[in-house]
Design an enzyme around this catalytic site. Structure first.
Site, PDB file in Angstrom:
ATOM      1  N   LYS A 299       0.852  -1.187   0.000  1.00 23.16           N
ATOM      2  CA  LYS A 299       0.000   0.000   0.000  1.00 23.16           C
ATOM      3  C   LYS A 299       0.891   1.241   0.000  1.00 23.16           C
ATOM      4  CE  LYS A 299      -4.083   1.985   2.223  1.00 23.16           C
ATOM      5  NZ  LYS A 299      -5.143   1.810   3.239  1.00 23.16           N
ATOM      6  N   GLU A 388     -19.196  -5.355  10.553  1.00 24.12           N
ATOM      7  CA  GLU A 388     -20.120  -4.584  11.373  1.00 24.12           C
ATOM      8  C   GLU A 388     -21.158  -5.459  12.073  1.00 24.12           C
ATOM      9  OE1 GLU A 388     -18.256  -1.933   8.405  1.00 24.12           O
ATOM     10  OE2 GLU A 388     -19.387  -3.810   8.215  1.00 24.12           O
ATOM     11  N   ARG A 416     -25.374  -1.804   7.760  1.00 26.54           N
ATOM     12  CA  ARG A 416     -25.121  -3.205   7.452  1.00 26.54           C
ATOM     13  C   ARG A 416     -25.494  -4.127   8.614  1.00 26.54           C
ATOM     14  NH1 ARG A 416     -19.444  -3.527   4.339  1.00 26.54           N
ATOM     15  NH2 ARG A 416     -20.672  -4.956   3.105  1.00 26.54           N
TER      16      ARG A 416
END
Length: 654
Positions: A299, A388, A416
């Site tokens: 990244k 979640e 969610r």
């Protein structure tokens, strides 16, 4: 940083686009290039992203990490006929640049400009709208099954998913279904050890074992070199797959997770080695059925500061393209703190007073500032990954066993876990404290990230206490009120960014549920607000009073201002007072107008047969709000400061 990279990053004012990139308008142009020129194109693409992001902030590090992958995918596959679904979409910038949006790229995340995420409304190359995690496998599988049902055998379907997103339950549901579907689906696992914060959990450790085992990878490479060269038959592929599975079992004392789900697993492969990526993808095109390619990337690749601090450079804001140093505004000690930092500091204070308090977040410890508690009390804080639903039910289990969990989830991500809030928490009246960060309009991240629906969707649920602070002091005191556990399931929603109160740390006090606050009495017009957006009504009123030369305490001038604090339970006594003294009532909330505060006030007015004229100000219920600066989007919705001032000027008698 090598000399080539240093030279390219130093183009600050004038950026001379490389000869290769300037000739790429669509992937068809890309596919005319020889393979040997693609690494140079990738460097030009990376340079362009760095140059634009330095002054037009966006998701930098994720996109830098998949430059080679984006080039390889569009080179090998016949897009847009072949469909690529980018999970979340943080990493889709090189994809956007290669698919006809290069010249518009500097407009990304601005009002009327390119979206920061893939959007089919923007380009036919964006096969599916993304913005939340773990959706790519299910979406791409649906497309693959649809193609099969239509008799279309020419189309390839690719899901690109990060290792952080793979922790989401939806990703496993998609994998489980895809493994038995026999659909022509390729899942590319982009493994960089980072989602936004460092990836956590057993799955992350599993990927790390595979990616970092030098002994396993050396043996695997030798097996593939000796047995796999020129062996493309079905039998040979099956034998090689079994061989690599056996190797993993031998070295890691466990079977391959993906092969157990009936995926053919390939990798790990260096995600920055373009020639190898292209050869691998070309080979995988010829293999039917569900398959997974595991690539390892960095990244922030190609920018040393981003590689060294990928979380910081996930979305760094403006930075110096010479050095990579983030450009910060001058320190102003008079500035009010960010709401998230008030949460992070207050939960530590409360946890020291109450040993039952624990903190939970689904992969956003830095974003919500729970990382502050993690440093001080690591045994009482839990990052559960991008999950979640699990975060909510895990919190329910903690509460059922006598603890007071503070579960911090971004408002739009909480959507969610709606069933878990109802079934696992509210139904059992458990004392879970939900802190919904990024509530209301969030700005440049747009429709997928605005916290528009929390008030409307949570208000009908029994056993919930729902509150929203006007300022930082109220957030602190609402957290103090909630931690007692006596009010059951407690929801506190607050916005992204700074508050309005530099001196916020005052002695803790209870804010009893169902009790609002009169900010000022006025004449004829009343603004009834919930949360931080009430400060906009305060600012508009102050400006109006200045224009009139009137004092803040003069109740004969300007509107009355009322801060409800709680959506549930409503302060009906305060509403009765407002109904009795004001002809025009404007409810004000930073959320969708249907179902929230405005609806609650109208329902109460109907029940009490109140003749007052009530207008609801909030986000529209018939369209999604797109991306742009917060104030500009609030103006589009009709509740920015200038809109409220206009209401006062037009409706208030001279």
């Amino acid at each position: 940083m090598n000399a080539t990279r240093q030279a390219s990053v130093c183009r600050v004012v004038f950026f001379n686009m490389g000869n290769l990139l300037e000739n790429i308008q669509t992937p068809e142009d890309l596919r005319t290039l020889p393979v040997g020129s693609l690494p140079a194109l990738a460097e030009e693409l990376r340079d362009y992203i760095i140059h634009v992001m330095a002054n037009h902030p966006g998701h930098l590090a994720s996109s830098l990490g998949v430059v080679e992958l984006a080039v390889a995918l569009h080179y090998v596959f016949n897009t847009p006929h072949d469909r690529i679904v980018w999970d979340v979409g943080h990493q889709a910038y090189p994809h956007k640049i290669l698919t006809g949006r290069r010249d518009r790229f500097p407009s990304i995340r601005t009002l009327g400009g390119l979206s920061g995420f893939p959007s089919p409304f923007e380009s036919e190359y964006d096969a599916f709208a993304t913005g939340h995690s773990s959706t790519s496998i299910s979406a791409a599988l649906g497309m693959a099954v649809a193609a099969k049902l239509k008799g279309d055998t020419t189309r390839q379907h690719i899901a690109v998913i990060g290792d952080g997103s793979m922790t989401g339950g939806l990703a496993f549901e998609g994998l489980n279904n895809a493994g038995v579907s026999n659909s022509n689906l390729l899942v590319i696992l982009n493994d960089n050890g980072i989602s936004i914060d460092k990836s956590t959990g057993a799955l992350s450790r599993y990927f790390t074992k595979i990616a970092t085992s030098r002994r396993y990878n050396n043996v695997k490479d030798r097996v593939w070199d000796r047995l796999g060269k020129n062996q493309t038959g079905k039998g040979a592929r099956h034998a090689l797959s079994r061989m690599t599975g056996a190797l993993k079992s031998l070295f890691f004392k466990q079977g391959n997770l993906f092969e157990a789900l009936d995926f053919r697993y390939f990798g790990p492969v260096d995600g920055h080695d373009l020639p190898t990526l292209i050869r691998t993808l070309e080979a995988l095109k010829r293999i039917q059925g569900p398959k997974l390619l595991h690539i390892v990337t960095t990244k922030g690749k190609g920018m040393k500061t981003a590689e060294a601090a990928p979380t910081l450079f996930h979305a760094p804001g403006r930075f110096d393209s010479h050095t990579g140093e983030i450009i910060k505004p001058g320190i102003n000690l008079s500035l009010a703190p960010r709401y998230q930092d008030v949460f992070g500091k207050t939960i530590i204070e409360l946890a020291r007073l109450n040993p039952r308090i624990v903190g939970i977040t689904p992969a956003m410890p830095t974003g919500c500032s729970l990382n502050l508690m993690m440093k001080k009390m690591p045994e009482r804080t839990f990052d559960v990954g991008i999950a979640e639903q699990h975060a909510v039910t895990f919190s329910a289990g903690l509460a059922a066993a006598g603890l007071i969990p503070f579960c911090n989830i971004y408002s739009s991500f909480m959507q969610r876990a709606y069933d878990q809030i109802i079934h696992d928490v509210a139904l059992q009246q458990l004392p879970v404290v939900f802190c919904l960060d990024r509530a209301g309009i969030v700005g440049e991240d747009g429709a997928t990230h605005h916290g528009a629906f929390d008030l409307a969707c949570l208000r009908p649920i029994p056993n919930l206490t729902i509150a929203s602070p006007l300022n930082e002091r109220e957030l602190r005191n609402l957290m103090f009120t909630a931690q007692s556990g006596q009010y059951g399931t407690f929801v506190i929603r607050y916005p992204r960014g700074r508050g309005v109160t530099p001196r916020w740390k005052t002695p803790l006090e209870l804010l009893p549920p169902g009790q609002g606050q009169t900010l000022r009495e006025g004449h004829r017009i009343a603004f009834v607000s919930l949360g931080h957006i009430g400060n906009t009504a305060i600012a508009a009123t102050r400006e109006y009073l200045r224009e009139k030369g009137a004092d803040w305490t003069d109740a004969t001038q300007g509107p009355g201002l009322f801060n409800m604090i709680y959506l549930k339970p409503l302060d009906t006594a305060l509403l009765n007072h407002i109904f009795a003294h004001y002809d025009l009532i404007y409810t004000l909330e930073d959320g969708v107008a249907d179902g929230g505060l405005g609806s609650a006030v109208c329902e109460y007015a109907t029940a009490t047969k109140t003749p007052a004229e009530i207008h609801r100000l909030g986000m529209p219920a018939n369209r999604f709000v797109l991306h742009g600066p917060v104030e500009a989007l609030q103006h589009q919705c009709g509740y920015a400061k200038e809109d409220l001032l206009n209401i006062i000027q037009k409706k208030h008698p001279a």
